[in-house]
Motif scaffolding. Sequence first.
Motif, PDB file in Angstrom:
ATOM      1  N   UNK A   7      13.085  44.453  11.772  1.00  0.00           N
ATOM      2  CA  UNK A   7      14.010  43.700  10.927  1.00  0.00           C
ATOM      3  C   UNK A   7      13.641  43.993   9.478  1.00  0.00           C
ATOM      4  N   UNK A   8      14.641  44.267   8.659  1.00  0.00           N
ATOM      5  CA  UNK A   8      14.430  44.519   7.231  1.00  0.00           C
ATOM      6  C   UNK A   8      15.287  43.564   6.426  1.00  0.00           C
ATOM      7  N   UNK A   9      14.639  42.803   5.566  1.00  0.00           N
ATOM      8  CA  UNK A   9      15.388  41.931   4.671  1.00  0.00           C
ATOM      9  C   UNK A   9      14.794  42.019   3.269  1.00  0.00           C
ATOM     10  N   UNK A  10      15.628  41.729   2.275  1.00  0.00           N
ATOM     11  CA  UNK A  10      15.187  41.766   0.890  1.00  0.00           C
ATOM     12  C   UNK A  10      15.615  40.475   0.214  1.00  0.00           C
ATOM     13  N   UNK A  11      14.659  39.783  -0.365  1.00  0.00           N
ATOM     14  CA  UNK A  11      14.945  38.555  -1.106  1.00  0.00           C
ATOM     15  C   UNK A  11      14.135  38.563  -2.394  1.00  0.00           C
ATOM     16  N   UNK A  12      14.837  38.365  -3.511  1.00  0.00           N
ATOM     17  CA  UNK A  12      14.186  38.287  -4.823  1.00  0.00           C
ATOM     18  C   UNK A  12      13.298  39.492  -5.081  1.00  0.00           C
ATOM     19  N   UNK A  13      13.810  40.659  -4.752  1.00  0.00           N
ATOM     20  CA  UNK A  13      13.169  41.953  -5.017  1.00  0.00           C
ATOM     21  C   UNK A  13      11.953  42.227  -4.130  1.00  0.00           C
ATOM     22  N   UNK A  18       9.737  43.444   9.524  1.00  0.00           N
ATOM     23  CA  UNK A  18       9.141  42.734  10.653  1.00  0.00           C
ATOM     24  C   UNK A  18       9.259  43.576  11.906  1.00  0.00           C
ATOM     25  N   UNK A  19       8.143  43.906  12.529  1.00  0.00           N
ATOM     26  CA  UNK A  19       8.180  44.556  13.836  1.00  0.00           C
ATOM     27  C   UNK A  19       8.794  43.568  14.825  1.00  0.00           C
ATOM     28  N   UNK A  34      10.869  55.456  14.682  1.00  0.00           N
ATOM     29  CA  UNK A  34      11.993  56.060  13.962  1.00  0.00           C
ATOM     30  C   UNK A  34      12.647  55.047  13.028  1.00  0.00           C
ATOM     31  N   UNK A  35      12.860  53.834  13.519  1.00  0.00           N
ATOM     32  CA  UNK A  35      13.433  52.786  12.678  1.00  0.00           C
ATOM     33  C   UNK A  35      12.487  52.438  11.528  1.00  0.00           C
ATOM     34  N   UNK A  36      11.196  52.391  11.831  1.00  0.00           N
ATOM     35  CA  UNK A  36      10.196  52.066  10.818  1.00  0.00           C
ATOM     36  C   UNK A  36      10.211  53.100   9.699  1.00  0.00           C
ATOM     37  N   UNK A  37      10.278  54.361  10.053  1.00  0.00           N
ATOM     38  CA  UNK A  37      10.331  55.436   9.059  1.00  0.00           C
ATOM     39  C   UNK A  37      11.554  55.282   8.170  1.00  0.00           C
ATOM     40  N   UNK A  38      12.709  55.036   8.774  1.00  0.00           N
ATOM     41  CA  UNK A  38      13.940  54.874   7.987  1.00  0.00           C
ATOM     42  C   UNK A  38      13.830  53.673   7.052  1.00  0.00           C
ATOM     43  N   UNK A  52       6.587  45.190  -0.910  1.00  0.00           N
ATOM     44  CA  UNK A  52       6.886  45.143   0.516  1.00  0.00           C
ATOM     45  C   UNK A  52       5.862  44.283   1.243  1.00  0.00           C
ATOM     46  N   UNK A  53       6.360  43.431   2.145  1.00  0.00           N
ATOM     47  CA  UNK A  53       5.508  42.675   3.064  1.00  0.00           C
ATOM     48  C   UNK A  53       5.809  43.162   4.473  1.00  0.00           C
ATOM     49  N   UNK A  54       4.768  43.420   5.253  1.00  0.00           N
ATOM     50  CA  UNK A  54       4.909  43.911   6.620  1.00  0.00           C
ATOM     51  C   UNK A  54       4.296  42.899   7.571  1.00  0.00           C
ATOM     52  N   UNK A  55       5.048  42.501   8.607  1.00  0.00           N
ATOM     53  CA  UNK A  55       4.541  41.510   9.556  1.00  0.00           C
ATOM     54  C   UNK A  55       5.112  41.771  10.937  1.00  0.00           C
ATOM     55  N   UNK A  56       4.791  40.901  11.894  1.00  0.00           N
ATOM     56  CA  UNK A  56       5.268  41.058  13.263  1.00  0.00           C
ATOM     57  C   UNK A  56       5.951  39.800  13.754  1.00  0.00           C
TER      58      UNK A  56
END
Length: 263
Positions: A7-13, A18-19, A34-38, A52-56
Motif C-alpha cells: 500500500x502506498x499513500x502520501x500525506x503532508x509530503x 506498507x507491506x 515488483x510492486x515495491x520497486x515501482x 518515506x516511512x516503511x512498515x508492515x
Amino acid sequence: MTFTLIDLKVERAIATITFNRPDKRNAMSDDMRTEFIHALEQVAGDKAIRALVLTGAGKGFCAGGDISGMHARMNAPAGEVGFNGWHRQQRVHHAQALLHTMPKPVIAAVNGAASGLGADTALACDFIIASEWASFAWSYIERGIIPDGGGMYFLPRRVGLSKAKQLIFTGRKVAVDEALSLGIVDRKTSADTLLSDATAWAAELSQASSTALALTKTILNQSFELTSHDVFAQGSQAQGICYTSSEHRASVEAFLAKSAARE
C-alpha cells in the motif's frame, strides 16, 4: 501501476509504504518485490514527497523471502536453477539499492518480526523505529543461504563486525530492547503510536533543503569506503550544486531581510 501486495499513500509530503501480505507475515514474493520497486521509484521521482516511512500490515514487518517461491525455484530444471537465482538476485539488489539510495530520509517503522530479508530491508533504511512487539533475526543460515539483502554490509556498520558475525552465524532472534542496546534500532515506541511517531520523525528530518539533504545522504552513505580526500572532493561538487539551488537563495535572502528589519 495498481498495488495489491503493498500500500502506498502520501500525506503532508510524507509517503508511507506498507507491506500488505499480513496472512504471510508480509513475506517478500516476486510479485510483491515488483510492486515495491515501482513504489520506490515513484517516491524517489516525486519532488513533492520529502520523506518515506516503511512498515508492515498486521503483526509482522516482513518475514523475509517467500518460502513457496524458494521451493518453486528449487524445482526448476537443473540447468536453469543457477540463472534463475542470479536473475532473482538482480531484482533483490535493485530493490534494496533503491531503498538505500532514496534521495530523502527513510524510516523503517518495525511493528513486528523482521526476519531475513525483512531485517535487511529495515537496515537499508536510514533509521529504524520499533514497537515493543518488534524483533529482528538474520535467519538466512537456517535455510542454508547467506544474507542477500545487504545485511553483510549494513549490519557490521550498525553493531560492529564481531556482533554482526554472531547474529548472522546463529540466526537468533533479537528482541527490541537488545536491538536498541546494540544499535540496530534507533528509537523504541508504543505500537499504538508507531506510525504517528515515525511520520513525525520523518517530517522533522525533512524540513530543510531537499537538495542539500539528498546530496549529503549520498556522500554519507559512501563515507566508510571513501578516503577523506574523496569525501572533500565529492563535497565540493555537491556544494557547487547547493550554491545554485533555489532553497539556498531563498534562505540567504530571508536571513538578510530579517537582519535588515532588525537594524
